[in-house]
Design a protein around this motif. Structure first.
Motif, PDB file in Angstrom:
ATOM      1  N   ALA A 131      43.946  37.360  45.654  1.00 29.17           N
ATOM      2  CA  ALA A 131      42.978  38.181  46.553  1.00 29.17           C
ATOM      3  C   ALA A 131      42.639  39.569  45.798  1.00 29.17           C
ATOM      4  O   ALA A 131      41.621  40.321  46.568  1.00 29.17           O
ATOM      5  N   ALA A 132      43.235  39.867  44.957  1.00 29.86           N
ATOM      6  CA  ALA A 132      42.737  41.201  44.055  1.00 29.86           C
ATOM      7  C   ALA A 132      43.128  40.984  42.621  1.00 29.86           C
ATOM      8  O   ALA A 132      43.874  40.566  42.227  1.00 29.86           O
ATOM      9  N   ARG A 133      42.169  41.824  42.018  1.00 31.53           N
ATOM     10  CA  ARG A 133      42.075  41.798  40.437  1.00 31.53           C
ATOM     11  C   ARG A 133      42.620  43.115  40.100  1.00 31.53           C
ATOM     12  O   ARG A 133      42.611  44.260  41.002  1.00 31.53           O
ATOM     13  N   GLN A 134      42.909  43.376  39.080  1.00 37.45           N
ATOM     14  CA  GLN A 134      43.454  44.746  38.259  1.00 37.45           C
ATOM     15  C   GLN A 134      42.617  44.733  36.838  1.00 37.45           C
ATOM     16  O   GLN A 134      42.270  43.507  36.170  1.00 37.45           O
ATOM     17  N   ARG A 276      44.485  49.307  36.709  1.00 39.77           N
ATOM     18  CA  ARG A 276      43.412  49.981  37.583  1.00 39.77           C
ATOM     19  C   ARG A 276      42.716  49.244  38.503  1.00 39.77           C
ATOM     20  O   ARG A 276      42.436  47.910  38.183  1.00 39.77           O
ATOM     21  N   PRO A 277      41.996  49.674  39.529  1.00 41.57           N
ATOM     22  CA  PRO A 277      40.973  48.673  40.205  1.00 41.57           C
ATOM     23  C   PRO A 277      39.790  48.233  39.402  1.00 41.57           C
ATOM     24  O   PRO A 277      39.392  48.857  38.545  1.00 41.57           O
ATOM     25  N   ALA A 278      39.557  47.132  39.904  1.00 42.74           N
ATOM     26  CA  ALA A 278      38.274  46.700  39.248  1.00 42.74           C
ATOM     27  C   ALA A 278      37.095  47.579  39.381  1.00 42.74           C
ATOM     28  O   ALA A 278      35.908  47.415  38.650  1.00 42.74           O
ATOM     29  N   GLY A 295      39.094  44.866  30.451  1.00 41.32           N
ATOM     30  CA  GLY A 295      39.258  43.231  30.781  1.00 41.32           C
ATOM     31  C   GLY A 295      40.058  43.147  32.159  1.00 41.32           C
ATOM     32  O   GLY A 295      41.134  43.658  32.507  1.00 41.32           O
ATOM     33  N   TRP A 296      39.629  42.095  32.888  1.00 42.56           N
ATOM     34  CA  TRP A 296      40.367  41.941  34.303  1.00 42.56           C
ATOM     35  C   TRP A 296      41.181  40.897  34.246  1.00 42.56           C
ATOM     36  O   TRP A 296      41.001  39.991  33.499  1.00 42.56           O
ATOM     37  N   TRP A 406      43.164  46.150  45.687  1.00 46.36           N
ATOM     38  CA  TRP A 406      43.915  46.537  44.539  1.00 46.36           C
ATOM     39  C   TRP A 406      45.397  46.866  45.001  1.00 46.36           C
ATOM     40  O   TRP A 406      45.513  47.429  46.058  1.00 46.36           O
ATOM     41  N   ALA A 407      46.520  46.235  44.093  1.00 50.36           N
ATOM     42  CA  ALA A 407      47.524  46.644  44.317  1.00 50.36           C
ATOM     43  C   ALA A 407      48.125  47.392  43.171  1.00 50.36           C
ATOM     44  O   ALA A 407      48.230  47.043  41.932  1.00 50.36           O
TER      45      ALA A 407
END
Length: 411
Positions: A131-134, A276-278, A295-296, A406-407
């Motif tokens: 659900a969330a990328r970094q 860090r957040p996308a 890079g994510w 973002w987590a």
């Protein structure tokens, strides 16, 4: 094989840790870190698999509050320490523990569960979606600058001991949490987590440092915690690295000032970071994005446990009235047709006998829940089906978040 599933009892923690160490390998955690996890993890929220007197499988859960689109803090189970001994794999133990855990979450009224996965391919079959990328990256700080918006010149940077600055950092963090889906409010005790700095995990880096961005009257507007190396090339050219742990700020000026500080230190060749957040604003502040290796990767995984409660708890970016046909074999109470109606006044999600507009599985609903992945993208991958022509676009727009989820840390 006779396996007993039950919660961990007091006095059994060493058996729990032994199973984790044998399953994940490596030298184990620093004693201070292991002690912190022991204090933070509710024993009653664990599931352990016992083969006789030996723990052969583990799963735990923290009690979190997580921001969802709209800024609401939603109760969430933070799944952690999931393991099965190599001697007991491929026998259904993981499935049994996931079954027990999700049943318990449902019975307690927990709307969603989240985790950070060691092996992403494991959790999709249990309804967890990415659900969330970094973003991770490395900045060549010798070849770029960070722009400073108006107001940044009025801030000063002050180095403090991380423990000394903890209260100020936590005050900033608490104000930032409602702004971004996926962020976790820190319950008592969790303020100690970002201060962990085991010497054995530093490598060539020195002790952790903390810098505060302050106004002239001492108001803290942001912070960054980081490590540095002292290194030079064989020719004697300074070649040090700054490794960022975390950085948060209350306004754009303070955020830019922190990155300007981090990229402007003497003797430093590069700044590296791993989470860090996308949509981190620093991407718009650097003078040369080509000097930034970015890079994510997958970050937070989410599982919808109580579908109507979860969908009604978040806000939507546009009014929506859609009937979702959801397939959820692992949590069958979520299966069926659900009418989601939402506008500026709030959202309602109820069972319905009306024809479905979209069909999707629980994993895809979880993937789209925080607004970082669109229903349209999932449909393009063949994972969401439009049953009523024209239904996909408005629903996809409504589910989107204008701030990427973002987590900020693992658990």
């Amino acid at each position: 094989m006779t396996i007993e599933l039950r919660a961990l009892a007091e006095g059994e923690w060493e058996a729990y840790e032994r199973c984790l160490l044998r399953s994940f390998g490596g030298p184990g955690e620093d004693p201070a870190e292991a002690q912190l996890w022991r204090e933070l993890l509710p024993v009653g929220r664990t599931v352990t698999a016992w083969d006789g007197k030996e723990v052969v499988g583990t799963a735990g859960a923290f009690d979190f509050r997580m921001t969802v689109p709209g800024g609401t803090l939603l109760e969430a189970a933070g799944v952690t320490a999931v393991s099965v001994l190599p001697t007991h794999r491929r026998r259904g133990l993981l499935t049994a523990m996931m079954r027990r855990q999700l049943d318990t979450f449902h019975e307690s009224g927990t709307p969603v569960a989240v985790l950070t996965a060691s092996e992403p391919q494991i959790y999709g079959r249990f309804g967890y979606g990415a659900a969330a990328r970094q973003v991770r990256g490395s900045f060549d700080v010798r070849q770029l600058t960070v722009a400073l918006p108006p107001g940044a010149e009025r801030l000063r940077m002050r180095l403090v001991d991380p423990a000394e600055g903890s209260a100020a950092c936590e005050a900033v963090y608490a104000q930032v949490v409602p702004r971004r889906p996926g962020m976790l409010a820190r319950r008592p005790g969790w303020e100690r987590h970002p201060l962990l700095d085991p010497e054995g995990a530093r490598g060539d880096f020195g002790p952790m440092l903390c810098v505060l961005a302050e106004t002239d009257d001492g108001e803290v507007r942001g912070y960054a915690r980081y490590w540095t190396t002292s290194r030079a090339t064989p020719e004697g050219i300074p070649d040090a690295t700054v490794k960022l742990r975390d950085a948060e700020a209350l306004d754009p000026a303070a955020y830019a000032a922190l990155w300007h500080y981090l990229t402007g230190m003497d003797l430093v060749a590069r700044l590296v970071f791993h989470n860090r957040p996308a949509d981190d604003p620093v991407h718009q502040l650097v003078s040369d994005i080509r000097r930034c290796r970015l890079g994510w990767r997958d970050g937070l995984y989410l599982r919808v446990v109580d579908l109507p409660a979860a969908l009604a708890a978040r806000a939507y970016s546009a009014p929506v009235d859609v009937v979702l046909a959801v397939e959820d074999a692992f949590c069958p109470w979520n299966s069926g047709r659900w009418r989601l109606s939402a506008d500026a006044s709030g959202a309602v999600c109820e069972r319905t006998a009306d024809p479905a507009d979209l069909s999707l599985a629980a994993r895809e609903l979880a993937t789209a829940y925080l607004g970082g992945h669109t229903l349209r993208t999932l449909a393009a991958a063949g994972l969401v089906t439009e049953l009523r022509p024209g239904a996909l676009g408005p629903a996809s727009t409504a589910f989107q978040s204008d701030v990427q989820p973002w987590a900020p840390y693992g658990f």
